[in-house]
Design a protein around this motif. Structure first.
Motif, short mmCIF file in Angstrom:
data_model
loop_
_atom_site.label_atom_id
_atom_site.label_comp_id
_atom_site.label_asym_id
_atom_site.label_seq_id
_atom_site.Cartn_x
_atom_site.Cartn_y
_atom_site.Cartn_z
N LYS A 94 -72.84 29.49 45.00
CA LYS A 94 -71.85 29.56 43.93
C LYS A 94 -72.38 28.95 42.64
CE LYS A 94 -67.54 28.67 44.60
NZ LYS A 94 -66.26 28.02 44.95
N LYS A 95 -73.24 27.94 42.78
CA LYS A 95 -73.69 27.19 41.61
C LYS A 95 -75.05 27.65 41.09
CE LYS A 95 -71.44 23.04 43.47
NZ LYS A 95 -71.66 21.65 43.92
N LEU A 96 -75.71 28.52 41.85
CA LEU A 96 -77.08 28.93 41.55
C LEU A 96 -77.14 30.44 41.60
CD1 LEU A 96 -79.95 27.86 41.03
CD2 LEU A 96 -80.26 27.72 43.50
N GLN A 97 -77.20 31.08 40.43
CA GLN A 97 -77.13 32.53 40.34
C GLN A 97 -78.37 33.11 39.65
OE1 GLN A 97 -74.53 34.78 41.44
NE2 GLN A 97 -74.07 32.98 42.66
N VAL A 98 -78.46 34.45 39.63
CA VAL A 98 -79.66 35.11 39.12
C VAL A 98 -79.29 36.33 38.28
CG1 VAL A 98 -79.86 36.48 41.24
CG2 VAL A 98 -81.87 36.16 39.79
N VAL A 99 -80.10 36.57 37.25
CA VAL A 99 -80.05 37.82 36.48
C VAL A 99 -81.43 38.46 36.64
CG1 VAL A 99 -79.81 38.89 34.22
CG2 VAL A 99 -78.39 36.92 34.82
N PHE A 100 -81.44 39.69 37.17
CA PHE A 100 -82.70 40.34 37.50
C PHE A 100 -83.28 41.09 36.30
CE2 PHE A 100 -80.52 40.00 41.62
CZ PHE A 100 -81.52 39.39 42.38
N GLN A 101 -84.55 41.47 36.46
CA GLN A 101 -85.27 42.15 35.39
C GLN A 101 -84.73 43.55 35.13
OE1 GLN A 101 -89.51 42.25 35.93
NE2 GLN A 101 -89.84 43.83 34.42
N ASP A 102 -84.53 44.32 36.18
CA ASP A 102 -84.08 45.71 36.02
C ASP A 102 -82.58 45.79 36.24
OD1 ASP A 102 -83.59 48.39 36.02
OD2 ASP A 102 -85.04 48.91 37.57
N PRO A 103 -81.80 45.99 35.19
CA PRO A 103 -80.35 45.97 35.35
C PRO A 103 -79.81 47.13 36.19
CG PRO A 103 -80.94 46.68 33.14
CD PRO A 103 -82.21 46.22 33.80
N TYR A 104 -80.56 48.23 36.27
CA TYR A 104 -80.06 49.37 37.04
C TYR A 104 -80.24 49.16 38.53
CZ TYR A 104 -78.97 54.13 38.43
OH TYR A 104 -78.39 55.23 39.02
N SER A 105 -81.44 48.73 38.94
CA SER A 105 -81.68 48.55 40.38
C SER A 105 -80.93 47.35 40.94
CB SER A 105 -83.18 48.41 40.65
OG SER A 105 -83.69 47.25 40.03
N SER A 106 -80.46 46.46 40.08
CA SER A 106 -79.71 45.29 40.56
C SER A 106 -78.24 45.61 40.83
CB SER A 106 -79.80 44.15 39.55
OG SER A 106 -79.11 44.46 38.36
N ARG A 153 -66.05 52.61 35.82
CA ARG A 153 -67.20 53.51 35.71
C ARG A 153 -68.32 53.08 36.67
NH1 ARG A 153 -67.96 54.62 29.18
NH2 ARG A 153 -65.86 55.46 28.79
N PHE A 154 -69.29 53.99 36.83
CA PHE A 154 -70.44 53.71 37.69
C PHE A 154 -71.64 53.31 36.83
CE2 PHE A 154 -67.76 56.42 40.32
CZ PHE A 154 -67.84 55.79 41.56
N PRO A 155 -72.62 52.63 37.43
CA PRO A 155 -73.76 52.13 36.64
C PRO A 155 -74.48 53.18 35.81
CG PRO A 155 -73.78 51.12 38.81
CD PRO A 155 -72.69 52.15 38.83
N HIS A 156 -74.60 54.41 36.32
CA HIS A 156 -75.35 55.42 35.58
C HIS A 156 -74.66 55.85 34.28
CE1 HIS A 156 -72.52 58.12 37.74
NE2 HIS A 156 -72.69 58.92 36.69
N GLN A 157 -73.41 55.45 34.11
CA GLN A 157 -72.67 55.82 32.91
C GLN A 157 -72.84 54.82 31.77
OE1 GLN A 157 -68.93 56.37 35.43
NE2 GLN A 157 -68.71 58.09 34.03
N PHE A 158 -73.73 53.84 31.96
CA PHE A 158 -73.95 52.81 30.94
C PHE A 158 -75.39 52.84 30.45
CE2 PHE A 158 -70.42 51.32 33.48
CZ PHE A 158 -69.54 50.78 32.55
N SER A 159 -75.59 52.30 29.27
CA SER A 159 -76.95 52.12 28.74
C SER A 159 -77.59 50.91 29.41
CB SER A 159 -76.90 51.90 27.23
OG SER A 159 -76.28 50.65 26.93
N GLY A 160 -78.92 50.73 29.18
CA GLY A 160 -79.61 49.60 29.78
C GLY A 160 -79.04 48.27 29.34
N GLY A 161 -78.74 48.13 28.05
CA GLY A 161 -78.18 46.89 27.55
C GLY A 161 -76.80 46.60 28.14
N GLN A 162 -75.98 47.65 28.28
CA GLN A 162 -74.66 47.46 28.87
C GLN A 162 -74.77 47.08 30.34
OE1 GLN A 162 -73.15 51.38 27.84
NE2 GLN A 162 -71.71 50.49 26.36
N ARG A 163 -75.72 47.68 31.05
CA ARG A 163 -75.91 47.33 32.47
C ARG A 163 -76.35 45.88 32.62
NH1 ARG A 163 -77.70 52.98 33.29
NH2 ARG A 163 -79.84 52.42 32.73
N GLN A 164 -77.19 45.42 31.69
CA GLN A 164 -77.61 44.02 31.78
C GLN A 164 -76.44 43.09 31.50
OE1 GLN A 164 -79.37 42.30 33.50
NE2 GLN A 164 -81.42 42.33 32.59
N ARG A 165 -75.55 43.47 30.59
CA ARG A 165 -74.35 42.68 30.35
C ARG A 165 -73.49 42.62 31.62
NH1 ARG A 165 -73.00 41.70 24.83
NH2 ARG A 165 -74.53 42.65 23.41
#
Length: 300
Positions: A94-106, A153-165
């Motif tokens: 809960k206290k230790l989270q991650v943001v991955f490099q590729d927003p789509y595959s995550s 919406r589904f992930p493919h409906q977003f841009s890369g920047g939106q997916r990372q958000r």
């Protein structure tokens, strides 16, 4: 009174087996992380930089307990988490989270993004029902600059920047104390990278989180990070306050790395000269030495 570090890593080492004999016994190993030690204070950002293969992402995975260390110890909020398993790790997750490099595959392509962001809230019992979860996800979307109407919406409906958000919204859903950001802007357009970095800064100011920020981009590290650690061949070769390291780099590899960073000025870029660095393995048992307050360099 000295503040207890949020994260403390001591002598972290990770070996990978690269060759086995006919009986499955290891005959060759690769040391991806070698005797790495550092601390991160509450609300601080430590940048971890270095070339590909230097061990940055492996270090991040070890800190997250997504991979097991061969040697060394990891302390989070004063508690050793090196050997924790299963349910023992649940409160730490809960206290230790991650943001991955590729927003789509995550993101799960078959799940609506609202479900992906809300899943941690349900797993950890933060919300009581679907209505509460939907309200919480809508607030998270607003926090990262997305319209809550996009939740279905589904992930493919977003841009890369939106997916990372969306990935960032999922990471902050549980109000973590530390986020490991593993090259979170590398896969994004240059025009979007600054927006995501500013989002990280805004969320840090609002929520008081600390970051372990893994990156190639030295300009972004200089802008975002309070301290920086430079990795080479699995070892930290220099570490200190960001301004100090950039203004007065002591290790030859650090100087070469900084000299290779492009300058966004055509006239100055023409005058830029890359400094060569000849890789010389450090002596056996070489340790970081303090050359200025808080500024450490691997002894040659």
């Amino acid at each position: 009174m000295t503040m207890t570090p949020l994260l403390r890593v001591e002598g972290l080492t990770r070996d990978f087996v690269t060759k086995k004999d006919l009986f499955g016994r290891a005959t060759a190993k690769l040391r991806a992380v070698n005797d790495v030690s550092f601390e991160i204070a509450p609300g601080e950002t430590l940048g971890l930089v270095g070339e590909s293969g230097s061990g940055k992402s492996t270090t991040g995975r070890l800190v997250l307990r997504l991979d097991d260390a061969t040697d060394g110890r990891i302390f989070f909020e004063g508690q050793e988490i090196t050997g924790l398993r299963g349910g023992g790790l649940a409160p730490i997750r809960k206290k230790l989270q991650v943001v991955f490099q590729d927003p789509y595959s995550s993101l799960n392509p078959r799940m609506r993004v609202g479900e992906s962001v809300g899943e941690p809230l349900s797993v950890h019992g933060v919300v009581a029902n679907a209505s509460e979860r939907r309200d919480a996800v809508a607030e998270l979307f607003r926090k990262v600059g997305l319209d809550p109407r996009f939740m279905d919406r589904f992930p493919h409906q977003f841009s890369g920047g939106q997916r990372q958000r969306i990935g960032i919204a999922r990471a902050v859903a549980l109000s973590p104390k530390l986020i490991v950001a593993d090259e979170p802007i590398t896969a994004l357009d240059v025009s979007i990278q600054a927006q995501i970095i500013n989002l990280f800064l805004d969320l840090q100011e609002q929520m008081g989180m600390a970051y372990l920020f893994i990156a190639h981009d030295l300009g972004m590290v200089r802008y975002l990070c309070h301290r920086v650690a430079v990795m080479l061949r699995g070892r930290i070769v220099e570490m200190g306050p960001t301004d100090q390291v950039f203004a007065n780099p002591q290790h030859g590899y650090t100087r070469a790395l900084i000299s290779a960073a492009p300058i966004p000025d055509p006239d100055r870029e023409l005058l830029r000269r890359r400094l060569p660095y000849e890789l010389v393995p450090p002596p056996e048992g070489a340790q970081l030495a303090e050359v200025a307050p808080g500024h450490w360099v691997l002894a040659a």
